[in-house]
Write a protein that holds these residues in place. Structure first.
Motif, short mmCIF file in Angstrom:
data_model
loop_
_atom_site.label_atom_id
_atom_site.label_comp_id
_atom_site.label_asym_id
_atom_site.label_seq_id
_atom_site.Cartn_x
_atom_site.Cartn_y
_atom_site.Cartn_z
N GLY B 222 1.06 -1.08 0.09
CA GLY B 222 0.01 -0.02 -0.21
C GLY B 222 0.75 1.27 -0.05
O GLY B 222 1.98 1.34 -0.44
N GLY B 223 0.28 2.45 0.45
CA GLY B 223 1.01 3.58 0.58
C GLY B 223 1.50 4.08 -0.61
O GLY B 223 0.99 4.21 -1.71
N ALA B 244 -1.39 -4.27 3.00
CA ALA B 244 -0.94 -2.88 2.86
C ALA B 244 -0.01 -2.51 4.09
O ALA B 244 -0.27 -1.95 5.11
N GLN B 247 0.98 0.65 6.00
CA GLN B 247 -0.36 1.36 6.62
C GLN B 247 -0.88 0.87 8.09
O GLN B 247 -1.35 1.32 8.76
N VAL B 254 -5.44 5.30 7.49
CA VAL B 254 -4.71 4.66 6.08
C VAL B 254 -4.72 5.85 5.03
O VAL B 254 -5.47 6.62 5.15
N LYS B 255 -3.71 5.85 4.31
CA LYS B 255 -3.51 6.72 3.24
C LYS B 255 -4.09 6.03 1.99
O LYS B 255 -3.74 5.00 1.69
N GLY B 256 -5.11 6.85 1.37
CA GLY B 256 -5.89 6.09 0.24
C GLY B 256 -4.89 6.58 -0.92
O GLY B 256 -4.20 7.50 -1.23
#
Lengths: 335, 335
Positions: B222-223, B244, B247, B254-256
């Motif tokens: 993720g990220g 992820a 995150q 969480v960073k989308g």
């Protein structure tokens, strides 16, 4: 014969302003072999046009600085040097924001003003209708009894998505701005519920309106609505990405959906669509749509503004949620 | 007979700390009809365990406060009151972070220490291997000649994803932390290229390593890596959401992925996976995997740490990228 045209003067940062446009009055050029000259009657105003104003890689080339703004439109053939068209034909094409267009035959097709009013060929019977049809049925794949949520639900694409989902036996929830639009969705279009994002808490309203969770979400808006929907999706849900109108004018970048890991938890998917991937199948879709229109199962609504001079302000109605139905600009001519 | 167990003492906010765990020494209970008593040899440490520590709705129930921490493990049956197992069998199951487990037969299956070392049944021949197999082949659907990118590429899942993609004739790029891991991917596992996210500019490195763009991205992290990959995907690309890890310990949410609209531009999809959706097909997968292992096309690597007392620190190695290969904890016993 003079031709009023809106040309792109500069690229917007955030919301488009008057400085981004130039109204030019030009001569209508003579037509060459293979070309047609079209008197434009109605111009389609679509959220996607905002993307075409940016200088970034996308599914089509950006509109060049100094070029006539790209737009779909319907009009009447005045003169033809193409085997495919004769004067008097009514046609749809990417004619641009202007009164007259001289173009080749490619991408132009006839429309019949006796079967439906011309603006309808820019809405239900045009790109927005096809977008709704293929996006929902091919990518959303709604099954009878499932719950389908659509944002921008009173708009050109969203209103058709919801109606097709209803025809397919789904529970349909529309998200729109204001009581008038929400009432319209339920009372006129037969949606099961509507959520007024301007006056309701979306999370609580979704929970109430979708007691069985969400199986298909057709997203026209992005931002907080997409992010909230993600918290309510079901196992194997499908999110159809059609647009993100809430994000197009952001000056600090697009907001990504921080709840995207709900896709993992629910083994769901999110998939982008573009109507033009389906050109080969427009015929079948048009047949279905015409059948539903004639049978009264599918209703169309156009929002007509007038006067090519008003293009910049009319265009901005899309981003303020001021249009109610498919937004078109009626073009007047001096001759 | 005493049983050392790690129990969840409190729920972490951000990174798990010593306060979230309690080492308890308990009696091993007597077994009842249908149950088995297992002496645990190796415990699997997986990023997913971080999610089970949270009190939030997910694909499994959270671990309760005061409960033994959930974990997959392999061990030996000491005593059986189940028709399915006899003393001396080696078994895999969700036995928890402890030295001994008393459990029912459900979800427990035999493993053969003569065919492969026991820790391998927690890696390539276990959940991570199955996750890679089904996630890549069923959801990523890589085609010969396509470009496949995988993050967490030196980890338990990522290393298998990359190798299967290579076996299927794809160009394979791994993203991992540090030169040692990157060298391993290329020299030992046959990846076409590797990107060291700790020391390279990911955007530039992806452009260099993927001249034909990215068709499949298998995401374990993720990220920012997910977000950057989105800028390089091809038409109809598939993004497999497996995890992820970047995150999981965020305290500010969480960073989308702000570049998610690349899915729209490229008509691509992003889809979540969970290995346990494929239990019916584990047999076929295991056959393929065993064949590749025996043929030398698929290599396995385990990272073994020792001593149940060291569980909390060993677990944190996952989030620091300190493990190299599938991380397992070897359990010692006093008897």
């Amino acid at each position: 014969m003079k031709n009023k045209q809106w040309r792109l003067a500069s690229r917007p940062v955030g919301e488009p302003t008057a400085e981004n446009w130039e109204l030019k009055v030009d001569d209508v050029p003579d037509i060459e072999e293979g070309q047609i000259k079209v008197k434009i009657n109605y111009i389609s105003l679509d959220p996607a046009m905002r993307g075409w104003m940016n200088d970034s890689k996308s599914y089509v080339k950006p509109v060049g600085i100094g070029d006539v703004m790209r737009a779909g439109a319907v009009g009447e053939v005045m003169e033809s040097k193409s085997d495919h068209f004769t004067a008097g034909d009514h046609v749809y094409g990417s004619f641009g924001v202007q009164q007259y267009a001289v173009v080749g035959a490619e991408g132009v097709h006839k429309v019949d003003p006796n079967l439906a009013p011309l603006p309808r060929y820019l809405g239900v019977l045009g790109m927005p209708g096809m977008t709704a049809y293929f996006g929902l049925l091919k990518t959303g794949v709604p099954q009878k009894g499932e719950t389908v949520v659509v944002s921008g639900a009173a708009g050109a694409v969203g209103s058709v998505v919801g109606q097709i989902a209803r025809i397919k036996g789904c529970r349909v929830i529309g998200i729109a701005g204001g009581k008038e639009k929400c009432d319209y969705l339920i009372q006129e279009l037969g949606f099961d519920a509507a959520i007024d994002y301007k006056n309701q808490d979306i999370k609580a309203a979704l929970r109430d309106a979708c007691p069985q969770g969400i199986d298909v979400y057709f997203d026209n808006v992005g931002g907080e609505i997409l992010n909230t929907v993600l918290t309510h999706i079901n196992f194997k849900a499908r999110i159809v990405l059609c647009g993100a109108i809430s994000q197009y004018n952001n000056t600090d970048g697009v907001k990504g959906p921080s709840n995207y890991l709900s896709l993992l938890v629910n083994r769901a998917r999110m998939e982008g669509i573009l109507v033009t991937d389906n050109t080969k199948h427009y015929g079948e879709a048009a047949k279905d749509m015409a059948g539903w229109l004639n049978g009264g199962q599918l209703k169309a609504k156009e929002h007509v503004e007038s006067g090519i001079e008003n293009f910049p302000d009319t265009f901005m109605m899309l981003f303020k949620g001021e249009n109610f139905g498919k937004l078109v600009l009626k073009v007047e001519h001096d001759t």
